[in-house]
Design a protein around this motif. Structure first.
Motif, PDB file in Angstrom:
ATOM      1  N   TYR A 108       0.825  -1.202   0.000  1.00 27.44           N
ATOM      2  CA  TYR A 108       0.000   0.000   0.000  1.00 27.44           C
ATOM      3  C   TYR A 108       0.858   1.251   0.000  1.00 27.44           C
ATOM      4  CZ  TYR A 108      -3.759  -3.187   1.359  1.00 27.44           C
ATOM      5  OH  TYR A 108      -4.662  -4.214   1.393  1.00 27.44           O
ATOM      6  N   ARG A 109       0.344   2.286  -0.643  1.00 22.94           N
ATOM      7  CA  ARG A 109       0.813   3.643  -0.472  1.00 22.94           C
ATOM      8  C   ARG A 109      -0.245   4.367   0.372  1.00 22.94           C
ATOM      9  NH1 ARG A 109       5.946   3.878  -1.537  1.00 22.94           N
ATOM     10  NH2 ARG A 109       5.711   6.161  -1.613  1.00 22.94           N
ATOM     11  N   TYR A 110       0.209   5.286   1.218  1.00 16.35           N
ATOM     12  CA  TYR A 110      -0.697   5.876   2.200  1.00 16.35           C
ATOM     13  C   TYR A 110      -0.766   7.399   2.077  1.00 16.35           C
ATOM     14  CZ  TYR A 110       0.503   1.428   4.501  1.00 16.35           C
ATOM     15  OH  TYR A 110       0.745   0.110   4.786  1.00 16.35           O
ATOM     16  N   SER A 111      -1.883   7.912   2.527  1.00 10.35           N
ATOM     17  CA  SER A 111      -2.003   9.302   2.941  1.00 10.35           C
ATOM     18  C   SER A 111      -2.240   9.294   4.439  1.00 10.35           C
ATOM     19  CB  SER A 111      -3.185  10.004   2.253  1.00 10.35           C
ATOM     20  OG  SER A 111      -2.950  10.200   0.880  1.00 10.35           O
ATOM     21  N   ASP A 112      -1.425  10.049   5.165  1.00 10.13           N
ATOM     22  CA  ASP A 112      -1.625  10.184   6.611  1.00 10.13           C
ATOM     23  C   ASP A 112      -2.559  11.369   6.827  1.00 10.13           C
ATOM     24  OD1 ASP A 112      -1.531  10.533   9.344  1.00 10.13           O
ATOM     25  OD2 ASP A 112       0.617  10.163   9.506  1.00 10.13           O
ATOM     26  N   ALA A 113      -3.813  11.078   7.122  1.00  4.98           N
ATOM     27  CA  ALA A 113      -4.854  12.094   7.197  1.00  4.98           C
ATOM     28  C   ALA A 113      -4.947  12.773   8.553  1.00  4.98           C
ATOM     29  CB  ALA A 113      -6.211  11.472   6.859  1.00  4.98           C
TER      30      ALA A 113
ATOM     31  N   LEU B  51     -10.537  -5.873   2.936  1.00  6.56           N
ATOM     32  CA  LEU B  51     -11.412  -5.095   2.061  1.00  6.56           C
ATOM     33  C   LEU B  51     -11.169  -5.481   0.606  1.00  6.56           C
ATOM     34  CD1 LEU B  51     -10.751  -1.565   3.630  1.00  6.56           C
ATOM     35  CD2 LEU B  51     -12.810  -2.961   3.971  1.00  6.56           C
ATOM     36  N   PRO B  52     -12.144  -5.252  -0.258  1.00  8.08           N
ATOM     37  CA  PRO B  52     -11.849  -5.358  -1.693  1.00  8.08           C
ATOM     38  C   PRO B  52     -10.658  -4.465  -2.031  1.00  8.08           C
ATOM     39  CG  PRO B  52     -14.209  -5.112  -1.332  1.00  8.08           C
ATOM     40  CD  PRO B  52     -13.557  -4.902   0.004  1.00  8.08           C
ATOM     41  N   GLU B  53      -9.818  -4.904  -2.927  1.00 10.17           N
ATOM     42  CA  GLU B  53      -8.545  -4.202  -3.136  1.00 10.17           C
ATOM     43  C   GLU B  53      -8.737  -2.749  -3.528  1.00 10.17           C
ATOM     44  OE1 GLU B  53      -4.255  -4.700  -5.417  1.00 10.17           O
ATOM     45  OE2 GLU B  53      -5.799  -6.264  -5.621  1.00 10.17           O
ATOM     46  N   ALA B  54      -9.696  -2.469  -4.406  1.00 12.66           N
ATOM     47  CA  ALA B  54      -9.913  -1.082  -4.824  1.00 12.66           C
ATOM     48  C   ALA B  54     -10.334  -0.216  -3.646  1.00 12.66           C
ATOM     49  CB  ALA B  54     -10.973  -1.028  -5.927  1.00 12.66           C
ATOM     50  N   VAL B  55     -11.168  -0.744  -2.768  1.00 16.96           N
ATOM     51  CA  VAL B  55     -11.605  -0.007  -1.584  1.00 16.96           C
ATOM     52  C   VAL B  55     -10.421   0.216  -0.646  1.00 16.96           C
ATOM     53  CG1 VAL B  55     -13.113  -0.041   0.451  1.00 16.96           C
ATOM     54  CG2 VAL B  55     -13.958  -0.871  -1.764  1.00 16.96           C
ATOM     55  N   ALA B  56      -9.617  -0.811  -0.467  1.00 21.84           N
ATOM     56  CA  ALA B  56      -8.466  -0.694   0.425  1.00 21.84           C
ATOM     57  C   ALA B  56      -7.536   0.423  -0.017  1.00 21.84           C
ATOM     58  CB  ALA B  56      -7.720  -2.030   0.464  1.00 21.84           C
ATOM     59  N   ARG B  57      -7.315   0.539  -1.315  1.00 20.48           N
ATOM     60  CA  ARG B  57      -6.407   1.579  -1.800  1.00 20.48           C
ATOM     61  C   ARG B  57      -7.033   2.964  -1.669  1.00 20.48           C
ATOM     62  NH1 ARG B  57      -2.225  -1.178  -3.115  1.00 20.48           N
ATOM     63  NH2 ARG B  57      -2.395  -3.246  -4.088  1.00 20.48           N
ATOM     64  N   GLN B  58      -8.345   3.046  -1.795  1.00 22.48           N
ATOM     65  CA  GLN B  58      -9.021   4.320  -1.526  1.00 22.48           C
ATOM     66  C   GLN B  58      -8.818   4.736  -0.073  1.00 22.48           C
ATOM     67  OE1 GLN B  58     -13.012   3.137  -3.684  1.00 22.48           O
ATOM     68  NE2 GLN B  58     -13.120   5.293  -3.127  1.00 22.48           N
ATOM     69  N   VAL B  59      -9.061   3.814   0.837  1.00 21.63           N
ATOM     70  CA  VAL B  59      -8.972   4.117   2.260  1.00 21.63           C
ATOM     71  C   VAL B  59      -7.537   4.459   2.642  1.00 21.63           C
ATOM     72  CG1 VAL B  59      -9.268   3.163   4.586  1.00 21.63           C
ATOM     73  CG2 VAL B  59     -10.994   2.725   2.826  1.00 21.63           C
TER      74      VAL B  59
END
Length: 342
Positions: free
Chosen positions: A24-29, A313-321
């Motif tokens: 994963y790549r992340y955004s720290d929100a 999670l579904p992969e697309a959802v996981a990357r969104q989150v």
């Protein structure tokens, strides 16, 4: 929404046993560049920890209060709860954030998203102060927060009255946020550490209802480590949040570290099927945060700590989150300027 289909539960159960490893790549929100003494490990350290942890973007904020080292205390406290000395509203935190941002190399600035936080939520002058800050640095600020309202024992330490997310001063701030297309992150506890009911829920729900054009990020869904220390788990939280997500399309949830356990996973790290289903049902409404405060060495541990839940999670959802949902709530002008955006 309250009935989780057995087929979905079966699917999740199978996934737990056989999900291929994902990167994963992340955004720290949810990140504070300074601590409660307005001190920081510095930008070089933060950049290094971001690169090590795979964090592409950060919500870049100060701390809206400063902890006092009281004349009668022989030892300087290390945290706001270190002794009984007060804290006070500290507007210069935003000066520190703006200065640090301006020192960044130009090629790194798109990774940092400054949020303005240095104002008193009980002061009806605060919206005028925020407007001045926005006009002093046009285009710099991309959000408001983290705004401290109900915040555990910190509430009683801050000099002045307890702030509420639904008071008149904050109402003026929300109108300004809508005018400038700025998201607002609120720390508004859903209850106290002793009450086993959503005691303060109306304080966050009223702004959601009355300001539909403002994107609200609810810091760790109204929970906190202090609440968990006394109550372990809020049994009403899931149903309440499920209802709110359905009722308020302007509600976004910061899943920072206090949410990981006891909600998203159990003590063994196994994802909770109800929460997997909830996040999957609202794939654009959840984001991750480390909630680090001035020191950044734990960033990677906190962000990667969500991986097992993300894998369920579904992969697309996981990357969104993990990364994209935070970017999606930023001002439209910012989104248009991000690398890779049309």
């Amino acid at each position: 929404m309250h009935v989780i289909r057995s087929s979905f539960l079966l699917f999740i159960g199978l996934c737990w046993g056989g999900v291929d490893a994902r990167e994963y790549r992340y955004s720290d929100a949810h990140l504070h560049y300074v601590d409660f003494f307005q001190e920081s490990a510095g930008m070089d350290t933060l950049l290094a920890r971001m690169d090590e942890a795979g964090v592409d973007h950060v919500m870049f904020s100060g701390i809206p209060v400063a902890k006092k080292w009281h004349e009668n205390e022989p030892k300087r406290p290390r945290y706001y709860a270190g002794d009984d000395a007060a804290a006070y509203w500290y507007s210069a935190t935003d000066v520190l954030i703006a200065h640090a941002y301006k020192q960044l190399p130009a090629e790194q600035r798109h990774r940092f998203h400054p949020f303005l936080s240095g104002f008193n939520p009980n002061d009806k002058n605060s919206d005028a102060h925020i407007r001045r800050m926005l006009e002093l640095d046009p285009g710099l600020w991309q959000g408001i927060g983290e705004v401290f309202t109900r915040h555990d024992d910190l509430t009683s330490l801050i000099e002045g009255a307890t702030p509420r997310a639904n008071n008149e001063a904050m109402t003026r701030v929300y109108h300004l946020a809508a005018e400038y297309d700025l998201p607002v992150m609120l720390h508004s506890n859903i209850t106290s550490k002793r009450e086993r009911n959503p005691l303060y829920l109306q304080e966050i729900e009223e702004p959601l209802r009355n300001h539909p054009h403002v994107r609200f990020i609810w810091a760790h869904a109204g929970t906190s480590m202090e609440i968990h220390r006394h109550q372990e788990k809020l049994d009403f939280l899931f149903d309440t949040l499920e209802r709110m997500l359905e009722s308020y399309p302007n509600l976004y949830v910061d899943l920072s570290w206090t949410m990981l356990r006891p909600y998203l996973t159990d003590d063994t790290g196994k994802p909770d099927a109800k929460w997997v289903h909830l996040v999957s049902s609202y794939p654009a409404r959840f984001m991750l945060g480390s909630d680090v405060v001035g020191r950044f060495d734990s960033m990677g541990e906190y962000m990667r700590g969500f991986d097992r839940f993300l894998d369920a999670l579904p992969e697309a959802v996981a990357r969104q989150v993990a990364r994209d949902n935070f970017l999606s709530i930023l001002p439209r002008r910012v989104q248009a300027e991000l690398p890779g955006q049309p």
